[in-house]
Design a protein around this motif. Structure first.
Motif, mmCIF file in Angstrom:
data_model
loop_
_atom_site.group_PDB
_atom_site.id
_atom_site.type_symbol
_atom_site.label_atom_id
_atom_site.label_comp_id
_atom_site.label_asym_id
_atom_site.label_seq_id
_atom_site.Cartn_x
_atom_site.Cartn_y
_atom_site.Cartn_z
ATOM 1 N N LYS A 42 0.852 -1.196 0.000
ATOM 2 C CA LYS A 42 0.000 0.000 0.000
ATOM 3 C C LYS A 42 0.889 1.248 0.000
ATOM 4 O O LYS A 42 1.844 1.336 0.789
ATOM 5 C CB LYS A 42 -0.899 -0.012 1.234
ATOM 6 C CG LYS A 42 -1.901 1.125 1.290
ATOM 7 C CD LYS A 42 -2.769 1.001 2.532
ATOM 8 C CE LYS A 42 -3.759 2.163 2.616
ATOM 9 N NZ LYS A 42 -4.590 2.071 3.842
ATOM 10 N N PRO A 43 0.617 2.229 -0.857
ATOM 11 C CA PRO A 43 1.463 3.431 -0.926
ATOM 12 C C PRO A 43 1.134 4.447 0.164
ATOM 13 O O PRO A 43 0.692 5.565 -0.105
ATOM 14 C CB PRO A 43 1.155 3.982 -2.324
ATOM 15 C CG PRO A 43 -0.259 3.577 -2.568
ATOM 16 C CD PRO A 43 -0.430 2.227 -1.914
ATOM 17 N N THR A 96 8.065 4.709 -6.260
ATOM 18 C CA THR A 96 8.286 6.147 -6.099
ATOM 19 C C THR A 96 9.734 6.323 -5.657
ATOM 20 O O THR A 96 10.138 5.803 -4.605
ATOM 21 C CB THR A 96 7.351 6.745 -5.036
ATOM 22 O OG1 THR A 96 5.996 6.545 -5.424
ATOM 23 C CG2 THR A 96 7.620 8.231 -4.871
ATOM 24 N N GLY A 136 9.546 3.975 -2.328
ATOM 25 C CA GLY A 136 8.241 3.528 -1.871
ATOM 26 C C GLY A 136 7.489 2.931 -3.036
ATOM 27 O O GLY A 136 7.941 2.983 -4.186
ATOM 28 N N PRO A 137 6.318 2.339 -2.784
ATOM 29 C CA PRO A 137 5.488 1.884 -3.901
ATOM 30 C C PRO A 137 5.099 3.073 -4.781
ATOM 31 O O PRO A 137 5.165 4.225 -4.350
ATOM 32 C CB PRO A 137 4.252 1.290 -3.204
ATOM 33 C CG PRO A 137 4.686 1.052 -1.783
ATOM 34 C CD PRO A 137 5.707 2.099 -1.477
ATOM 35 N N LYS A 138 4.711 2.806 -6.013
ATOM 36 C CA LYS A 138 4.287 3.894 -6.893
ATOM 37 C C LYS A 138 3.086 4.617 -6.278
ATOM 38 O O LYS A 138 2.347 4.052 -5.470
ATOM 39 C CB LYS A 138 3.951 3.368 -8.285
ATOM 40 C CG LYS A 138 2.717 2.483 -8.349
ATOM 41 C CD LYS A 138 2.438 2.053 -9.779
ATOM 42 C CE LYS A 138 1.201 1.171 -9.864
ATOM 43 N NZ LYS A 138 0.915 0.728 -11.244
ATOM 44 N N ASP A 139 2.917 5.863 -6.667
ATOM 45 C CA ASP A 139 1.803 6.707 -6.207
ATOM 46 C C ASP A 139 1.894 7.052 -4.727
ATOM 47 O O ASP A 139 0.876 7.271 -4.066
ATOM 48 C CB ASP A 139 0.446 6.057 -6.507
ATOM 49 C CG ASP A 139 0.224 5.805 -7.986
ATOM 50 O OD1 ASP A 139 0.696 6.620 -8.794
ATOM 51 O OD2 ASP A 139 -0.405 4.791 -8.334
ATOM 52 N N LEU A 140 3.093 7.117 -4.186
ATOM 53 C CA LEU A 140 3.266 7.602 -2.821
ATOM 54 C C LEU A 140 2.771 9.048 -2.762
ATOM 55 O O LEU A 140 3.140 9.863 -3.611
ATOM 56 C CB LEU A 140 4.739 7.530 -2.432
ATOM 57 C CG LEU A 140 5.092 7.583 -0.947
ATOM 58 C CD1 LEU A 140 4.573 6.351 -0.227
ATOM 59 C CD2 LEU A 140 6.605 7.692 -0.779
#
Length: 326
Positions: free
Chosen positions: A85-86, A118, A258-262
């Motif tokens: 989860k971002p 990210t 971080g995961p994309k769309d942070l």
């Protein structure tokens, strides 16, 4: 009247629902943050992940806890973060291996190093040391070249796996020096180092923080370093470039992803905190003691650096025709 009260309650509930994510981002972090390190404890990536996590804990007043999630040359831990989860509570200590050489050598890599993350920061660069078993009696790059050419294939080199940055980097060094050294893949550099000390293999690359104790104990002989200039931590060790008369450079960078769309607010808070850490004289001195160099890059600068580094390793992997499977 009751209908009006009900509508009013619904309005405020809706308002709170829309406001709470922004408030959560402003209050970030409000609980411990997990930092995934994809390589074994005791190695360079683990060291860098822990020193930066400790500093972020001090700055942001919440624990940043390192978790070693190993396997498949960093693929398992990297994919775990990419699918998280971002929300800023699961981050990745990224390296040359997780993002650049994996992309260059693994045809079906289950994540894209740029599109699926990210890029928060690339905060440090550390050279690899070329470490040998001292019983070989090889004390310089020139002696290594002479021995290897007189005994093709007899010397062995341990890496953290086929297609890893130590493997790819050493294959590039072999080509640069024109020598034949047999590659032995391991699950991590610490295991390769144990076999160098035990005489099962001839040499390996390793980072300064993990190699230095063994070197001081006389268990290994480090004959060259992969930095552009000699390291202040080990000024007596020549660079591979100066010892070989080439422009060869080999090391690893370390960053936080971080995961994309942070969310932008969380990205900005983490980036600002890392830049603050890099300005701290004590933190800078700590990096210098292990031969590392701070890289105060903004997220956009770090992304450009990453794109260039990926292209570099793709070109090297294609030239050497090296491919791996996770």
């Amino acid at each position: 009247m009751l209908r009006r009260i009900g509508l009013t309650i619904l309005f405020f509930v809706s308002l709170l629902t829309h406001v709470s994510p922004a408030l959560a981002q402003e209050n970030y972090p409000s609980s411990p943050v997990k930092v995934i390190v994809t390589f074994t404890a005791g190695g360079g990536a683990d060291f860098m992940g822990r020193v930066m996590s400790q500093k972020l804990s001090e700055i942001l007043k919440q624990p940043f806890i390192v978790e070693n999630k190993l396997g498949a040359s960093g693929v398992i831990g990297s994919q775990y973060v990419a699918q998280s989860k971002p929300d800023g509570y699961t981050l990745l200590l990224g390296t040359t291996g997780t993002h650049s050489t994996n992309f260059a050598t693994i045809p079906n890599l289950p994540y894209h190093p740029i599109k699926d993350f990210t890029t928060i920061a690339i905060f440090s660069d550390a050279p690899f040391l070329l470490c040998l078993n001292p019983q070989l009696g090889i004390n310089s790059i020139a002696e290594l070249v002479r021995f290897a050419k007189a005994n093709p294939g007899k010397l062995t080199h341990g890496s953290s796996g086929i297609g890893s940055s130590p493997h790819l980097g050493f294959e590039a060094l072999k080509k640069t020096l024109g020598i034949d050294v047999t590659h032995i893949p391991y699950k991590g550099l610490p295991a390769a180092m144990v076999d160098v000390m035990g005489g099962q293999i001839s040499m390996t690359y390793d980072s300064i923080p993990s190699a230095m104790p063994h070197m001081k104990a006389g268990k290994i002989k480090c004959i060259a370093i992969g930095s552009k200039e000699r390291s202040p931590a080990l000024p007596e060790i020549p660079t591979i470039a100066e010892a070989s008369g080439t422009n060869f450079v080999m090391g690893s960078w370390y960053g936080l992803f971080g995961p994309k769309d942070l969310p932008p607010a969380i990205l900005n808070k983490l980036s600002t905190s890392i830049l603050q850490a890099l300005k701290d004289p004590e933190f800078q001195a700590g990096l210098q003691r292990v031969g590392a160099t701070g890289m105060p890059l903004t997220p956009s600068q770090a992304k450009l650096f990453l794109e260039a580094d990926i292209n570099r390793w793709v070109n090297i992997a294609n030239e050497l025709q090296i491919r791996a499977q996770p």
